[in-house]
Write a protein that holds these residues in place. Sequence first.
Motif, PDB file in Angstrom:
ATOM      1  N   LEU A   1      42.826  54.989  47.921  1.00 45.73           N
ATOM      2  CA  LEU A   1      42.301  53.720  48.442  1.00 45.73           C
ATOM      3  C   LEU A   1      41.520  53.010  47.354  1.00 45.73           C
ATOM      4  CD1 LEU A   1      41.986  51.852  50.839  1.00 45.73           C
ATOM      5  CD2 LEU A   1      40.018  53.172  51.591  1.00 45.73           C
ATOM      6  N   GLN A   2      40.891  53.768  46.461  1.00 43.13           N
ATOM      7  CA  GLN A   2      40.150  53.147  45.369  1.00 43.13           C
ATOM      8  C   GLN A   2      41.078  52.346  44.467  1.00 43.13           C
ATOM      9  OE1 GLN A   2      37.023  55.713  43.469  1.00 43.13           O
ATOM     10  NE2 GLN A   2      37.923  57.213  44.857  1.00 43.13           N
ATOM     11  N   HIS A   3      42.256  52.892  44.182  1.00 36.85           N
ATOM     12  CA  HIS A   3      43.180  52.155  43.324  1.00 36.85           C
ATOM     13  C   HIS A   3      43.712  50.911  44.034  1.00 36.85           C
ATOM     14  CE1 HIS A   3      46.208  51.153  40.423  1.00 36.85           C
ATOM     15  NE2 HIS A   3      47.144  51.240  41.339  1.00 36.85           N
ATOM     16  N   LEU A   4      43.990  51.039  45.334  1.00 39.79           N
ATOM     17  CA  LEU A   4      44.492  49.884  46.083  1.00 39.79           C
ATOM     18  C   LEU A   4      43.452  48.764  46.087  1.00 39.79           C
ATOM     19  CD1 LEU A   4      46.077  51.769  49.097  1.00 39.79           C
ATOM     20  CD2 LEU A   4      47.309  50.510  47.356  1.00 39.79           C
ATOM     21  N   CYS A   5      42.179  49.127  46.241  1.00 45.41           N
ATOM     22  CA  CYS A   5      41.114  48.115  46.222  1.00 45.41           C
ATOM     23  C   CYS A   5      40.991  47.516  44.832  1.00 45.41           C
ATOM     24  CB  CYS A   5      39.782  48.733  46.629  1.00 45.41           C
ATOM     25  SG  CYS A   5      39.751  49.263  48.338  1.00 45.41           S
ATOM     26  N   ARG A   6      41.134  48.368  43.817  1.00 49.84           N
ATOM     27  CA  ARG A   6      41.032  47.883  42.446  1.00 49.84           C
ATOM     28  C   ARG A   6      42.083  46.826  42.172  1.00 49.84           C
ATOM     29  NH1 ARG A   6      41.390  52.101  37.541  1.00 49.84           N
ATOM     30  NH2 ARG A   6      43.215  52.798  38.687  1.00 49.84           N
ATOM     31  N   MET A   7      43.318  47.095  42.599  1.00 49.27           N
ATOM     32  CA  MET A   7      44.385  46.112  42.357  1.00 49.27           C
ATOM     33  C   MET A   7      44.088  44.818  43.096  1.00 49.27           C
ATOM     34  SD  MET A   7      48.006  47.622  41.595  1.00 49.27           S
ATOM     35  CE  MET A   7      48.621  48.002  43.198  1.00 49.27           C
ATOM     36  N   SER A   8      43.590  44.915  44.335  1.00 48.49           N
ATOM     37  CA  SER A   8      43.300  43.713  45.103  1.00 48.49           C
ATOM     38  C   SER A   8      42.209  42.886  44.423  1.00 48.49           C
ATOM     39  CB  SER A   8      42.874  44.112  46.514  1.00 48.49           C
ATOM     40  OG  SER A   8      42.631  42.981  47.290  1.00 48.49           O
ATOM     41  N   VAL A   9      41.195  43.546  43.869  1.00 55.06           N
ATOM     42  CA  VAL A   9      40.126  42.814  43.184  1.00 55.06           C
ATOM     43  C   VAL A   9      40.652  42.204  41.886  1.00 55.06           C
ATOM     44  CG1 VAL A   9      37.936  43.060  41.965  1.00 55.06           C
ATOM     45  CG2 VAL A   9      38.270  44.211  44.139  1.00 55.06           C
ATOM     46  N   ARG A  10      41.424  42.986  41.117  1.00 57.26           N
ATOM     47  CA  ARG A  10      41.841  42.540  39.780  1.00 57.26           C
ATOM     48  C   ARG A  10      42.894  41.443  39.821  1.00 57.26           C
ATOM     49  NH1 ARG A  10      40.148  44.862  35.185  1.00 57.26           N
ATOM     50  NH2 ARG A  10      40.744  42.775  34.515  1.00 57.26           N
ATOM     51  N   ARG A  11      43.576  41.325  40.958  1.00 59.72           N
ATOM     52  CA  ARG A  11      44.541  40.229  41.051  1.00 59.72           C
ATOM     53  C   ARG A  11      43.856  38.886  40.911  1.00 59.72           C
ATOM     54  NH1 ARG A  11      49.764  42.047  43.365  1.00 59.72           N
ATOM     55  NH2 ARG A  11      49.225  43.952  44.457  1.00 59.72           N
ATOM     56  N   VAL A  12      42.581  38.824  41.288  1.00 66.11           N
ATOM     57  CA  VAL A  12      41.891  37.540  41.279  1.00 66.11           C
ATOM     58  C   VAL A  12      40.737  37.492  40.284  1.00 66.11           C
ATOM     59  CG1 VAL A  12      42.526  37.033  43.657  1.00 66.11           C
ATOM     60  CG2 VAL A  12      40.398  38.219  43.189  1.00 66.11           C
ATOM     61  N   MET A  13      40.439  38.620  39.631  1.00 73.44           N
ATOM     62  CA  MET A  13      39.254  38.648  38.787  1.00 73.44           C
ATOM     63  C   MET A  13      39.564  39.166  37.399  1.00 73.44           C
ATOM     64  SD  MET A  13      35.650  40.368  39.840  1.00 73.44           S
ATOM     65  CE  MET A  13      35.480  39.670  41.444  1.00 73.44           C
ATOM     66  N   PRO A  14      39.321  38.347  36.341  1.00 73.45           N
ATOM     67  CA  PRO A  14      39.541  38.856  34.988  1.00 73.45           C
ATOM     68  C   PRO A  14      38.420  39.795  34.570  1.00 73.45           C
ATOM     69  CG  PRO A  14      38.698  36.609  34.921  1.00 73.45           C
ATOM     70  CD  PRO A  14      38.854  36.963  36.369  1.00 73.45           C
ATOM     71  N   THR A  15      38.650  40.513  33.474  1.00 71.31           N
ATOM     72  CA  THR A  15      37.708  41.538  33.038  1.00 71.31           C
ATOM     73  C   THR A  15      36.311  40.983  32.830  1.00 71.31           C
ATOM     74  OG1 THR A  15      39.570  42.478  31.866  1.00 71.31           O
ATOM     75  CG2 THR A  15      37.423  43.443  31.427  1.00 71.31           C
ATOM     76  N   GLN A  16      36.199  39.762  32.290  1.00 74.93           N
ATOM     77  CA  GLN A  16      34.874  39.209  32.001  1.00 74.93           C
ATOM     78  C   GLN A  16      34.045  39.082  33.272  1.00 74.93           C
ATOM     79  OE1 GLN A  16      37.725  38.033  30.906  1.00 74.93           O
ATOM     80  NE2 GLN A  16      37.621  37.843  28.694  1.00 74.93           N
ATOM     81  N   GLU A  17      34.705  38.681  34.368  1.00 73.60           N
ATOM     82  CA  GLU A  17      33.977  38.559  35.641  1.00 73.60           C
ATOM     83  C   GLU A  17      33.615  39.918  36.198  1.00 73.60           C
ATOM     84  OE1 GLU A  17      36.286  34.747  37.379  1.00 73.60           O
ATOM     85  OE2 GLU A  17      35.470  36.110  38.898  1.00 73.60           O
ATOM     86  N   VAL A  18      34.522  40.878  36.005  1.00 80.91           N
ATOM     87  CA  VAL A  18      34.272  42.229  36.502  1.00 80.91           C
ATOM     88  C   VAL A  18      33.005  42.794  35.881  1.00 80.91           C
ATOM     89  CG1 VAL A  18      35.133  44.606  36.410  1.00 80.91           C
ATOM     90  CG2 VAL A  18      36.659  42.759  37.039  1.00 80.91           C
ATOM     91  N   GLN A  19      32.811  42.507  34.578  1.00 84.73           N
ATOM     92  CA  GLN A  19      31.657  43.064  33.876  1.00 84.73           C
ATOM     93  C   GLN A  19      30.345  42.547  34.451  1.00 84.73           C
ATOM     94  OE1 GLN A  19      32.091  45.333  31.557  1.00 84.73           O
ATOM     95  NE2 GLN A  19      34.281  45.132  31.308  1.00 84.73           N
ATOM     96  N   GLU A  20      30.395  41.384  35.127  1.00 84.90           N
ATOM     97  CA  GLU A  20      29.165  40.796  35.662  1.00 84.90           C
ATOM     98  C   GLU A  20      28.814  41.297  37.046  1.00 84.90           C
ATOM     99  OE1 GLU A  20      27.613  38.084  33.847  1.00 84.90           O
ATOM    100  OE2 GLU A  20      28.973  38.831  32.296  1.00 84.90           O
ATOM    101  N   LEU A  21      29.682  42.115  37.656  1.00 89.49           N
ATOM    102  CA  LEU A  21      29.458  42.512  39.046  1.00 89.49           C
ATOM    103  C   LEU A  21      28.263  43.455  39.179  1.00 89.49           C
ATOM    104  CD1 LEU A  21      33.103  43.211  40.231  1.00 89.49           C
ATOM    105  CD2 LEU A  21      31.639  41.359  41.002  1.00 89.49           C
ATOM    106  N   PRO A  22      27.492  43.295  40.250  1.00 87.64           N
ATOM    107  CA  PRO A  22      26.323  44.170  40.442  1.00 87.64           C
ATOM    108  C   PRO A  22      26.706  45.487  41.105  1.00 87.64           C
ATOM    109  CG  PRO A  22      26.407  42.522  42.180  1.00 87.64           C
ATOM    110  CD  PRO A  22      27.574  42.245  41.287  1.00 87.64           C
ATOM    111  N   ILE A  23      27.492  46.287  40.390  1.00 90.63           N
ATOM    112  CA  ILE A  23      27.892  47.584  40.952  1.00 90.63           C
ATOM    113  C   ILE A  23      27.608  48.669  39.920  1.00 90.63           C
ATOM    114  CG2 ILE A  23      29.645  46.636  42.487  1.00 90.63           C
ATOM    115  CD1 ILE A  23      31.733  47.242  40.470  1.00 90.63           C
TER     116      ILE A  23
END
Lengths: 414, 115
Positions: A380-402
Amino acid sequence: MAAFPLIRSRTIGELLAPAAPFDKKCGRENWTVAFAPDGSYFAWSQGHRTVKLVPWSQCLQNFLLHGTKNVTNSSSLRLPRQNSDGGQKNKPREHIIDCGDIVWSLAFGSSVPEKQSRCVNIEWHRFRFGQDQLLLATGLNNGRIKIWDVYTGKLLLNLVDHTEVVRDLTFAPDGSLILVSASRDKTLRVWDLKDDGNMMKVLRGHQNWVYSCAFSPDSSILCSVGASKAVFLWNMDKYTMIRKLEGHHHDVVACDFSPDGALLATASYDTRVYIWDPHNGDILMEFGHLFPPPTPIFAGGANDRWVRSVSFSHDGLHVASLADDKMVRFWRIDEDYPVQVAPLSNGLCCAFSTDGSVLAAGTHDGSVYFWATPRQVPSLQHLCRMSVRRVMPTQEVQELPIPSKLLEFLSYRI
Amino acid sequence: MDGEKKTYGGCEGPDALYVKLILSDGHEFIVKKERALTSGTIKAMLSGPGQFAEKEADEVHFREIPSHVPSKVYALCMYFMYKVRYTNSSTEIPEFPVAPEIALELLMAANFLDC
């Protein structure tokens, strides 16, 4: 190196080219295989200037009937059909198309955007046979591109502009029928097939042959690879070059994006497949085909381990590569050794089927071989990852508060 | 509630077919045990040694997970069913869609539950 278990892939079937009176003559090669975006057709260049189009579900049924007896569940035959509304009168037919010149590249184009064609629920498939357009583009030895209607087998358009072999063709996956062609004349050209094949743009930048090109899943980025180690990324809204990816030591001959657009795979004659992050140009993974890894001088020359083709599977977890050492390898992006292998002599190209269950590979003598791809339920983690990455480039990912571990997972750095 | 339990089998005892997942705001979800065991975390909580007092009644308390977004819990349960159905099965594995709005939080829940 520790020994690892080599699992042999399950063969599904093969399509052999008809025997020709002059076997050894050049022109027999099968340089491309392709599946239609909705899974209805499979095409390959049989050599001697012909392209064969077969309805894929019938083809698969034939393999299952005559081939392996491992299929116990009949529901595995329920593949996406475009006439599920009961249109029996319009059954897909086989076509053999004579293109008039050696065929180097093939691509299917659909006016239906790919997210819709690759349905989640098979029963919901709404593709209306004959009303949405399905085109086949063929790139020829003399630089011409011929566009055919898949259902009727008729020639629709003749695109003339390249001066040399059209080595690769790709359609934008958003249904816009924008076609990009890559040629040995060092350019890529962008054609609008909804506007009668009007050529919109010439992409210049390569210093040498362009071997292959691929669109990102959201159609915003084009990757082109070519001789002299070239890997370029283009912005397809403004047609400008975004960046050059450096790292290969020899000609780069194939490229493919992952289904979420977060990863780019490139294959090179330097015996390697690299997995890049296309948003910042970092190399995330390296799949080697020669051990120990060759020195740059050896990698830059004739080393018998040229990697000819690479393809990402639809689950975003597996990559298939085809190399001159007579092997097809299936890799997982979280392991650095192949999880399955299959023998194949003189392989030139490979492609996953639309639903990701089959890998097709074309060979030097015009034949195609099929294997079942390694499949397992993704986490499920990979499925969520793909769903997030379809809309978010790496630069935005780096800014996430996680937490940082999750950040690395989302950036495919684990 | 008691009538329901008697009809479908209980949550008590080692042979229980169902487990109860209790979230931080008191919401209870009763899930088939076989499917809940998809999560490594739930499996550990249910079978670990005495430190988890829940073992007796086959209940698992999640003090950190609120239920105010029911779509995520629904997605989790759907994933458990999907995994059990298609693991070690020869049929084609269909795609499991994850809506982009809940994907990030579902990722964190999935990471916590190790599934």
